[in-house]
Enzyme design. Structure first.
Site, PDB file in Angstrom:
ATOM      1  N   GLN A   1      32.286  36.843  42.305  1.00 52.75           N
ATOM      2  CA  GLN A   1      32.775  36.164  44.046  1.00 52.75           C
ATOM      3  C   GLN A   1      32.227  34.469  44.407  1.00 52.75           C
ATOM      4  O   GLN A   1      31.344  34.225  43.715  1.00 52.75           O
ATOM      5  CB  GLN A   1      32.683  37.622  45.540  1.00 52.75           C
TER       6      GLN A   1
ATOM      7  N   GLY B   1      33.181  40.573  27.635  1.00 48.88           N
ATOM      8  CA  GLY B   1      32.419  41.642  28.362  1.00 48.88           C
ATOM      9  C   GLY B   1      33.539  41.413  30.080  1.00 48.88           C
ATOM     10  O   GLY B   1      34.399  40.629  30.359  1.00 48.88           O
TER      11      GLY B   1
ATOM     12  N   GLN C   1      38.547  42.461  36.905  1.00 46.82           N
ATOM     13  CA  GLN C   1      38.973  43.542  37.669  1.00 46.82           C
ATOM     14  C   GLN C   1      40.047  43.582  38.359  1.00 46.82           C
ATOM     15  O   GLN C   1      41.574  43.946  38.385  1.00 46.82           O
ATOM     16  CB  GLN C   1      38.096  44.203  37.954  1.00 46.82           C
TER      17      GLN C   1
ATOM     18  N   TRP D   1      28.829  39.670  51.998  1.00 48.41           N
ATOM     19  CA  TRP D   1      28.040  40.838  50.994  1.00 48.41           C
ATOM     20  C   TRP D   1      27.181  40.627  51.162  1.00 48.41           C
ATOM     21  O   TRP D   1      25.858  39.885  52.000  1.00 48.41           O
ATOM     22  CB  TRP D   1      28.533  39.770  49.988  1.00 48.41           C
ATOM     23  N   ARG D   2      26.543  42.424  51.455  1.00 44.76           N
ATOM     24  CA  ARG D   2      25.828  43.241  51.998  1.00 44.76           C
ATOM     25  C   ARG D   2      24.988  43.213  51.004  1.00 44.76           C
ATOM     26  O   ARG D   2      25.231  43.652  49.737  1.00 44.76           O
ATOM     27  CB  ARG D   2      25.715  43.745  52.929  1.00 44.76           C
TER      28      ARG D   2
ATOM     29  N   ASP E   1      23.295  44.679  47.100  1.00 45.67           N
ATOM     30  CA  ASP E   1      22.957  45.381  46.312  1.00 45.67           C
ATOM     31  C   ASP E   1      22.005  45.890  45.583  1.00 45.67           C
ATOM     32  O   ASP E   1      20.996  46.284  44.570  1.00 45.67           O
ATOM     33  CB  ASP E   1      24.258  46.305  45.515  1.00 45.67           C
TER      34      ASP E   1
ATOM     35  N   GLU F   1      31.752  43.435  50.623  1.00 50.64           N
ATOM     36  CA  GLU F   1      31.314  44.512  50.257  1.00 50.64           C
ATOM     37  C   GLU F   1      30.074  45.433  50.620  1.00 50.64           C
ATOM     38  O   GLU F   1      29.420  44.344  51.160  1.00 50.64           O
ATOM     39  CB  GLU F   1      31.018  43.809  48.694  1.00 50.64           C
TER      40      GLU F   1
ATOM     41  N   GLU G   1      33.566  46.448  47.313  1.00 49.42           N
ATOM     42  CA  GLU G   1      32.484  47.882  47.097  1.00 49.42           C
ATOM     43  C   GLU G   1      32.043  48.621  48.420  1.00 49.42           C
ATOM     44  O   GLU G   1      32.071  47.366  49.377  1.00 49.42           O
ATOM     45  CB  GLU G   1      31.482  47.466  45.037  1.00 49.42           C
TER      46      GLU G   1
ATOM     47  N   TYR H   1      26.738  51.179  47.857  1.00 49.07           N
ATOM     48  CA  TYR H   1      25.737  51.901  46.995  1.00 49.07           C
ATOM     49  C   TYR H   1      24.597  52.800  47.233  1.00 49.07           C
ATOM     50  O   TYR H   1      24.783  53.511  46.588  1.00 49.07           O
ATOM     51  CB  TYR H   1      25.626  50.776  45.970  1.00 49.07           C
TER      52      TYR H   1
END
Length: 814
Positions: free
Chosen positions: A380, A401, A423, A653-654, A656, A689, A711, A714
């Site tokens: 991202q 990968g 993805q 983005w928080r 993770d 996310e 996402e 988590y």
């Protein structure tokens, strides 16, 4: 990233594939089935924790999830409620709150003599919610405010004060002004409002202090010349509000004090000229890359770099590390040619061949003649814009990968663009010779050469055109050697790169109208430049803000290079944009400070109503981060109140993962990534996310989203801590407000990986009103490694996520 995946590579992807017309690996299953069972991030993730909670602690945990914040995702309106404080005894105060619409919950937050904040769920007594505060001495001051639910979304009120022993008298809320104070080219109609129901507003417009005898506000105030309006709110039985003040500068014509057309951009901007030797340039590029390469050390550092190439031809290979922007300084991409490569790959041994942490880097406005193709294997916040790739473009690591990108716009690829192990990916307004690959969610709009719309098999979503777009502003050098900023025109129903048949349509501004922000600048110096009518050119660096940056002038440009980072201190909001035409924000990273901010970026005040269809505000390559670098906190990252705004490639983005002590359920707290209240807002490339409640809340009518990647958090400790309503597990990642009747979205994916507690479940990923005008196309959910579940894709439609990391798809809803 799942710990069990950090140090291994999917065996199928070790094989160098030979592609057939169906994008298959010869002798192996289709590429889209060979993806990993989880998104890979080699840095240590959150440690597994075992948390035993007594039921009596649940309310405290809910407070930690956001109820201790000073503002919620939307602003309260005075007609929504009434509130009061009474004194049942000499040592007690009873706070009351009565919403006009029945609320599922109301929380009160209060400070006693400015200390020891408490966050409590109030008690509902026949529609009036109450909370009694005890142990108060005569003269004790309560500061209090409320968070309440209304038809789904939650709102926060302004702060109120009450003094014990003062006869039960509270204080009226301070009046607010719309539009905000600032400099305007023409007359303004100023609306006053107050959050205390039944309060009257008295005002002056000559700068004097208002009293109960001043003019009574009854209709919007026409401000045709520079003036200062001051106002108080009054209500019988309550103390008068504090004085609110706003100065409006009308018709200012002096403009930005003349700046240099050949400015000093500071030490973090490296400018290359074709007269320099290739060896000299290569040595400098290599040295900068060595500093910015390592995932373990550079990912969360304060180093920032911009590499700018003047028009000409260069024989170099530029490896692009963290917080690095590479750009040509020509007016068109072909003015700067790299005979070599501009590369992102899984550079480090710790990456284990994966590109899932290749964040925060960019390439723009140049041509590449690559030998064997050009590799741009990113995750991202890594845009690839205005590039002429004269050959193939490989969007996956050389190791085959895993990767989790990505974004391309206004680009031409003469050969094949191949995503392979990515993805998801979004490509807008571009031209490709062909496309190979598709894992879960590959989305195209306005892209000539894109594959057909075949979701979910292969998982390609293709729109022939992009409804509205405007390419990013960019720096270039004119024929006289002076710097200018080009401003591309608005496009409707666009297809192909804006420069595919010649120069990009638009206009330019000289650097003499741009204040160059660099080391040593403060919020005060930046705001002073804005108030004088300057645009901003923000150079690489980290800038702490002790006051909000206020953008009030129409057509203001804020252009960043090298990931300049704004950090709001002491809980201020980082940036606020007035409800005006044509503001362009591009190339910024906003990193939440350690004291909670209500919002990091707000576009338009609450209640904005102007139509900006012909000249919208654009938010492009603007990235938000909560934690990772520091233990940041922000209730909401982006709030869009203005109509017709374009959100073009953001990542909210928080964290993770990151530096020790910078992330965790109660550490980097953040409710929501994006709230859209304006109408006819378009999002193209929306990456959000790990937020702790709804990640996107869309309340405006006629909104559109093309590509969404998400996402869920988590680190949910247990199900009880993550319930959007009674009996509803979790929070939908993308929620369309209950009152919305028109909304449309294409190509949306939401993934879960509840590694702290795999028993956690989200009932659905997308929550929308059941009405014909709200339409979703090609949505999916995935449980990464089968760690946790999502029961449905959208509302009650779609199957529960499988345990083998395969998607649950919904092609159309309703």
């Amino acid at each position: 990233m799942p710990a069990q995946c950090r140090d291994r590579l999917h065996p199928v992807l070790r094989v160098a594939p030979v592609f057939t017309s169906r994008n298959q690996v010869k002798g192996l299953p289709p590429v889209r089935t060979t993806v990993p069972p989880c998104r890979m991030r080699p840095l240590p993730g959150p440690k597994h924790r075992v948390i035993a909670l007594l039921s009596a602690l649940l309310l405290a945990l809910v407070g930690l999830l956001g109820l201790d914040q000073s503002a919620a995702p939307a602003s309260a309106a005075a007609p929504d409620y009434t509130q009061s404080v009474t004194q049942p005894s000499s040592t007690q105060a009873q706070i009351s709150f009565t919403p006009t619409t029945s609320a599922v919950y109301v929380d009160v937050h209060y400070l006693v003599n400015s200390a020891n904040q408490q966050n409590l769920r109030m008690t509902n007594n026949a529609g009036t919610w109450t909370q009694t505060v005890g142990s108060l001495a005569n003269g004790t001051v309560l500061e209090y405010w409320f968070t309440y639910e209304k038809s789904g979304p939650q709102y926060d009120t302004p702060h109120f004060t009450y003094t014990q022993g003062g006869g039960g008298t509270g204080t009226v809320a301070t009046p607010t002004f719309t539009p905000a104070a600032g400099t305007y080219a023409s007359a303004q109609s100023v609306t006053l409002a107050d959050a205390t129901a039944g309060a009257s507003i008295r005002y002056t417009r000559d700068g004097s202090t208002p009293t109960a005898a001043s003019a009574l506000y009854s209709a919007p105030i026409s401000v045709t010349a520079t003036a200062t309006i001051k106002a108080i709110a009054i209500k019988s039985g309550l103390a008068d509000s504090a004085v609110a003040s706003a100065t409006y500068t009308i018709g200012a014509s002096a403009g930005c004090p003349t700046q240099s057309d050949t400015p000093d951009f500071g030490p973090n901007v490296h400018i290359y000229d074709p007269s320099m030797s290739s060896a000299t340039i290569q040595a400098q590029l290599d040295a900068q890359f060595a500093q910015m390469k390592d995932t373990a050390s550079a990912q969360f550092s304060e180093n920032r770099v911009a590499q700018l190439f003047k028009p000409g031809t260069y024989a170099v290979d530029d490896n692009v590390g963290y917080y690095t922007s590479v750009a040509g300084l020509g007016q068109n991409p072909g003015d700067v040619t790299i005979n070599g490569h501009v590369t992102v790959d899984a550079f480090n041994a710790s990456d284990a061949g994966n590109a899932t942490q290749n964040f925060w880097r960019s390439a723009e406005n140049l041509a590449i003649n690559p030998v064997g193709g050009n590799r741009w294997a990113v995750a991202q916040a890594a845009p690839f814009r205005r590039i002429d790739v004269r050959g193939d473009l490989q969007l996956y690591p050389a190791s085959y990968g895993w990767a989790s990108g990505g974004y391309i716009a206004d680009t031409k690829v003469s050969g094949q663009a191949a995503s392979i192990s990515q993805q998801q990916w979004y490509t807008r307004d571009s031209n490709v010779g062909s496309w190979a690959g598709g894992v879960w969610n590959m989305v195209f709009s306005g892209t000539a050469g894109a594959p057909a719309n075949t979701f979910p098999n292969p998982p390609e979503t293709t729109l022939a055109t992009t409804p509205v777009s405007r390419d990013v502003p960019y720096l270039y050098v004119d024929g006289a050697g002076k710097y200018r900023v080009f401003l591309p025109s608005l496009r409707t129903n666009a297809s192909g790169a804006s420069w595919a048949n010649g120069s990009t349509p638009g206009a330019s501004q000289p650097m003499s109208q741009f204040y160059v922000v660099k080391a040593g600048d403060t919020a005060a110096t930046i705001n002073n430049a804005l108030s004088q009518g300057c645009n901003l050119f923000v150079t690489p660096g980290v800038y702490h803000l002790n006051q909000t940056l206020n953008i009030t002038r129409p057509d203001t440009v804020v252009l960043g290079i090298g990931y300049p980072t704004f950090v709001p201190d002491n809980g201020v909001n980082a940036i606020q944009v007035a409800d005006v035409d044509g503001v362009r924000l591009k190339g910024l990273l906003i990193d939440a400070g350690t004291t909670n901010s209500a919002a990091l970026l707000t576009v338009g005040p609450s209640g904005s109503s102007a139509n900006h269809a012909s000249n919208p505000t654009t938010i492009q390559d603007v990235f938000f981060r909560i934690g990772g670098q520091i233990a940041g906190k922000a209730t909401t990252s982006l709030i869009v109140n203005s109509n017709n705004a374009i959100i073009d490639h953001i990542w909210a983005w928080r964290a993770d993962h990151g530096k020790a002590g910078s992330f965790g359920w109660t550490t980097n707290t953040a409710d929501t990534g994006v709230i859209v209240n304006g109408s006819s807002v378009l999002a193209t490339g929306l990456f959000v996310e790990h937020y702790q409640k709804h990640e996107v809340v869309w309340n405006g009518q006629n909104g559109k989203t093309i590509f969404f990647q998400n996402e869920m958090p988590y680190d949910v400790p247990n199900q009880g801590a993550w319930m959007s309503a009674a009996g509803v597990n979790g929070y939908a990642a993308y929620k369309v407000g209950a009152g919305v009747t028109t909304h449309e979205a294409w190509g949306l994916g939401s993934y879960c990986y509840f590694n702290v507690n795999p028993a956690v479940n989200s009932y659905h990923a997308f929550e929308v009103p059941n009405t014909p005008g709200v339409k979703f196309h090609n949505a999916l959910t995935v449980s990464l490694g089968g760690v946790g579940t999502i029961t449905h894709v959208i509302n009650d439609a779609g199957a529960v996520t499988a345990s083998n990391t395969t998607p649950s798809n919904v092609v159309a809803y309703p």
